[in-house]
Scaffold this motif. Sequence first.
Motif, PDB file in Angstrom:
ATOM      1  N   LEU A 235      31.726  83.240  21.284  1.00 55.80           N
ATOM      2  CA  LEU A 235      31.301  84.474  21.918  1.00 55.80           C
ATOM      3  C   LEU A 235      32.719  85.134  22.487  1.00 55.80           C
ATOM      4  N   GLU A 236      33.067  86.377  21.859  1.00 52.58           N
ATOM      5  CA  GLU A 236      34.038  87.184  22.443  1.00 52.58           C
ATOM      6  C   GLU A 236      33.536  88.642  22.863  1.00 52.58           C
ATOM      7  N   LYS A 237      34.426  89.204  23.397  1.00 53.32           N
ATOM      8  CA  LYS A 237      34.185  90.456  23.963  1.00 53.32           C
ATOM      9  C   LYS A 237      35.387  91.306  23.577  1.00 53.32           C
ATOM     10  N   THR A 238      35.094  92.454  23.564  1.00 55.97           N
ATOM     11  CA  THR A 238      36.183  93.608  23.071  1.00 55.97           C
ATOM     12  C   THR A 238      35.900  95.169  23.585  1.00 55.97           C
ATOM     13  N   ASN A 239      36.670  95.893  24.048  1.00 54.30           N
ATOM     14  CA  ASN A 239      36.584  97.192  24.375  1.00 54.30           C
ATOM     15  C   ASN A 239      36.916  98.341  23.083  1.00 54.30           C
ATOM     16  N   ILE A 240      36.067  99.036  22.811  1.00 52.71           N
ATOM     17  CA  ILE A 240      36.446 100.106  21.818  1.00 52.71           C
ATOM     18  C   ILE A 240      36.133 101.438  22.002  1.00 52.71           C
ATOM     19  N   THR A 241      37.081 102.237  21.846  1.00 60.89           N
ATOM     20  CA  THR A 241      36.805 103.469  22.191  1.00 60.89           C
ATOM     21  C   THR A 241      36.357 104.307  21.019  1.00 60.89           C
ATOM     22  N   MET A 242      35.134 104.934  21.122  1.00 65.49           N
ATOM     23  CA  MET A 242      34.393 105.433  20.035  1.00 65.49           C
ATOM     24  C   MET A 242      34.962 106.563  19.606  1.00 65.49           C
ATOM     25  N   THR A 243      34.931 106.821  17.990  1.00 63.80           N
ATOM     26  CA  THR A 243      35.420 107.824  17.403  1.00 63.80           C
ATOM     27  C   THR A 243      34.614 108.402  16.257  1.00 63.80           C
ATOM     28  N   THR A 244      34.953 109.351  15.490  1.00 58.81           N
ATOM     29  CA  THR A 244      33.841 109.760  14.490  1.00 58.81           C
ATOM     30  C   THR A 244      34.480 109.560  13.183  1.00 58.81           C
ATOM     31  N   SER A 245      33.629 109.355  12.196  1.00 62.72           N
ATOM     32  CA  SER A 245      33.874 109.188  10.728  1.00 62.72           C
ATOM     33  C   SER A 245      33.106 109.631   9.898  1.00 62.72           C
ATOM     34  N   GLU A 246      33.393 109.719   8.512  1.00 64.91           N
ATOM     35  CA  GLU A 246      32.192 110.414   7.548  1.00 64.91           C
ATOM     36  C   GLU A 246      31.461 109.408   6.869  1.00 64.91           C
TER      37      GLU A 246
ATOM     38  N   LYS B  54      25.876  92.203  21.306  1.00 63.00           N
ATOM     39  CA  LYS B  54      25.803  93.057  22.448  1.00 63.00           C
ATOM     40  C   LYS B  54      26.561  94.291  22.340  1.00 63.00           C
ATOM     41  N   PHE B  55      25.801  95.660  22.424  1.00 58.22           N
ATOM     42  CA  PHE B  55      26.599  96.812  22.317  1.00 58.22           C
ATOM     43  C   PHE B  55      26.381  97.569  23.677  1.00 58.22           C
ATOM     44  N   ASN B  56      27.689  98.001  24.087  1.00 62.59           N
ATOM     45  CA  ASN B  56      27.555  98.768  25.585  1.00 62.59           C
ATOM     46  C   ASN B  56      26.242  98.221  26.616  1.00 62.59           C
ATOM     47  N   GLY B  57      26.373  96.920  26.624  1.00 63.22           N
ATOM     48  CA  GLY B  57      25.462  96.108  27.505  1.00 63.22           C
ATOM     49  C   GLY B  57      23.935  95.959  26.972  1.00 63.22           C
ATOM     50  N   GLU B  58      23.550  96.795  25.865  1.00 58.11           N
ATOM     51  CA  GLU B  58      22.451  96.541  25.145  1.00 58.11           C
ATOM     52  C   GLU B  58      22.271  95.281  24.086  1.00 58.11           C
ATOM     53  N   GLU B  59      21.414  94.525  24.001  1.00 58.19           N
ATOM     54  CA  GLU B  59      21.160  93.598  23.223  1.00 58.19           C
ATOM     55  C   GLU B  59      21.119  94.321  21.740  1.00 58.19           C
ATOM     56  N   VAL B  60      21.413  93.539  20.582  1.00 54.21           N
ATOM     57  CA  VAL B  60      21.675  93.935  19.377  1.00 54.21           C
ATOM     58  C   VAL B  60      20.520  93.406  18.741  1.00 54.21           C
ATOM     59  N   ILE B  61      19.517  93.717  18.134  1.00 52.96           N
ATOM     60  CA  ILE B  61      18.487  92.818  17.464  1.00 52.96           C
ATOM     61  C   ILE B  61      18.722  93.047  15.940  1.00 52.96           C
ATOM     62  N   ASP B  62      19.107  93.978  15.460  1.00 54.68           N
ATOM     63  CA  ASP B  62      19.341  94.404  14.088  1.00 54.68           C
ATOM     64  C   ASP B  62      20.205  95.629  13.851  1.00 54.68           C
ATOM     65  N   THR B  63      20.285  96.071  12.556  1.00 51.93           N
ATOM     66  CA  THR B  63      21.030  97.123  12.254  1.00 51.93           C
ATOM     67  C   THR B  63      20.474  98.441  12.800  1.00 51.93           C
ATOM     68  N   ILE B  64      19.202  98.581  12.934  1.00 54.27           N
ATOM     69  CA  ILE B  64      18.690  99.726  13.590  1.00 54.27           C
ATOM     70  C   ILE B  64      18.810  99.987  14.980  1.00 54.27           C
TER      71      ILE B  64
ATOM     72  N   VAL C 128      31.739  95.470  23.539  1.00 55.78           N
ATOM     73  CA  VAL C 128      31.104  94.776  22.357  1.00 55.78           C
ATOM     74  C   VAL C 128      31.201  93.296  22.389  1.00 55.78           C
ATOM     75  N   GLU C 129      29.978  92.779  22.351  1.00 52.80           N
ATOM     76  CA  GLU C 129      30.244  91.317  22.323  1.00 52.80           C
ATOM     77  C   GLU C 129      29.544  90.612  20.943  1.00 52.80           C
ATOM     78  N   TYR C 130      30.608  89.596  20.544  1.00 46.79           N
ATOM     79  CA  TYR C 130      30.143  89.509  19.159  1.00 46.79           C
ATOM     80  C   TYR C 130      30.962  87.667  19.040  1.00 46.79           C
ATOM     81  N   TYR C 131      30.227  87.165  17.926  1.00 47.50           N
ATOM     82  CA  TYR C 131      30.389  85.849  17.831  1.00 47.50           C
ATOM     83  C   TYR C 131      31.429  85.834  16.699  1.00 47.50           C
ATOM     84  N   ARG C 132      32.487  84.914  16.880  1.00 48.80           N
ATOM     85  CA  ARG C 132      33.821  84.851  15.856  1.00 48.80           C
ATOM     86  C   ARG C 132      34.005  83.349  15.790  1.00 48.80           C
ATOM     87  N   ASN C 133      33.727  82.728  14.641  1.00 49.75           N
ATOM     88  CA  ASN C 133      33.699  81.401  14.276  1.00 49.75           C
ATOM     89  C   ASN C 133      33.184  80.410  15.364  1.00 49.75           C
ATOM     90  N   GLY C 134      31.814  80.952  15.849  1.00 53.90           N
ATOM     91  CA  GLY C 134      30.984  80.018  16.792  1.00 53.90           C
ATOM     92  C   GLY C 134      31.309  80.152  18.287  1.00 53.90           C
TER      93      GLY C 134
END
Length: 414
Positions: free
Chosen positions: A400-411, A365-375, A392-398
């Motif tokens: 469910l975790e949550k973290t807050n990420i500040t969006m930046t830019t990269s090339e 899950k990203f910013n409250g939206e379900e993440v289905i795939d890379t697209i 951002v919600e994610y699984y680590r070692n089985g």
Amino acid sequence: MSKNSEEKPRKRGTLKSGILGGIIGGLVIAVLGGGYLYANDELNMPATSNQAGVVDDKGKVTTTDVSVNVTSDVTDAVAKVEDSVVSVINMQKQNLEGFGGIFGSDTIDSSGSSDDSTLQTAGEGSGVIYKIDGKTAYVVTNHHVINESDAVEVLLKDGTKVKAEVIGSDVWTDLAVLSIPADKVTKAATFGDSDSLTVGEPAIAIGSPLGTNFASSVTQGIISAKNRNVDTDVNGDGVVDWTMTALQTDAAINPGNSGGALINIAGQVIGINSMKISTDTVEGMGFAIPSNDVVNIINQLETDGKVIRPVLGISLLDISQISEQQQESVLKLPKDVTAGVVVGQVQPDSAAEKGGLEKYDVIVKFNGEEVIDTISLRKEIYKSELGKEVEVEYYRNGKLEKTNITMTTSETMS
């Protein structure tokens, strides 16, 4: 013709049929002949009863000197924009070593150096002049039209060929901006509001199908649908990695039309033609980038030479590309988790690293939206705002975790 359908001679009613045929034939001649004589009278041309066409004083068939002035909404629309639609030529260095003077290998290339290479046409597409600013005119085309070019040329409506400079290009939206000298440019197109389009309204495509030999070709159709999601392979590896939101039209779009104009009946550009579905079983399915999206992107390309988007700074892999065994043994995912994106590499000093994401985390899950795939994840990333914090919600070692990420830019990373 089959035997059952062959004509058989009639034995009765011949006289009656002949009389009726004569009457009907006379009526047809009278109607057509009367119209013909009337038309000749209007055009002040001599009429003869045995003319099959117009003949000169020597009895030879000739054309009339009457020109028909045909105008319609379509011709008016085309007239407004056709001078601003150009051909775009992708020039690339071709190694002709060993063929010396025959092929002109001593030609100075675009960088000003002389070597065993020369610029050759590698591909041709279309473009639209959308702005004239002093001595410079700006052209929008597709990224894939000018991709990997060593030089770009633009062929104007009047046949003038000029050198173009690539101001900026964006692979994800398949758009690019070029600049050319404005001294030969007579007109710039205007953009219409693609959000206000109605399905079924006329749509006209102008471009160079199959290249410059067919420059300024016009085809007509309708807007078949709005907001179509079209899967695309951005990097050419055979894997779908982006979904483009596009206008669908049945106006004929062929190779070479890419980057050309899709216009409405008012002569406004409502889309930039980009792709078509081309199979033996499909006909009349072309797609254009909506004008409202085009305007947003080309303004950024003019200013920055690129589209600055927020990124996480990770490489991505769909869960569906991971075997069930590895999902269980390496990712340690619960069996009920069937959608998400696996974090591959994490770029140093990226938003993802600062937010605590690690290799093999599975984002669901990203910013409250379900993440289905890379697209779906990329779309949500690009919709987020630079400098803003997202959850951002994610699984680590089985787990469910949550973290807050500040969006930046990269090339370099997604």
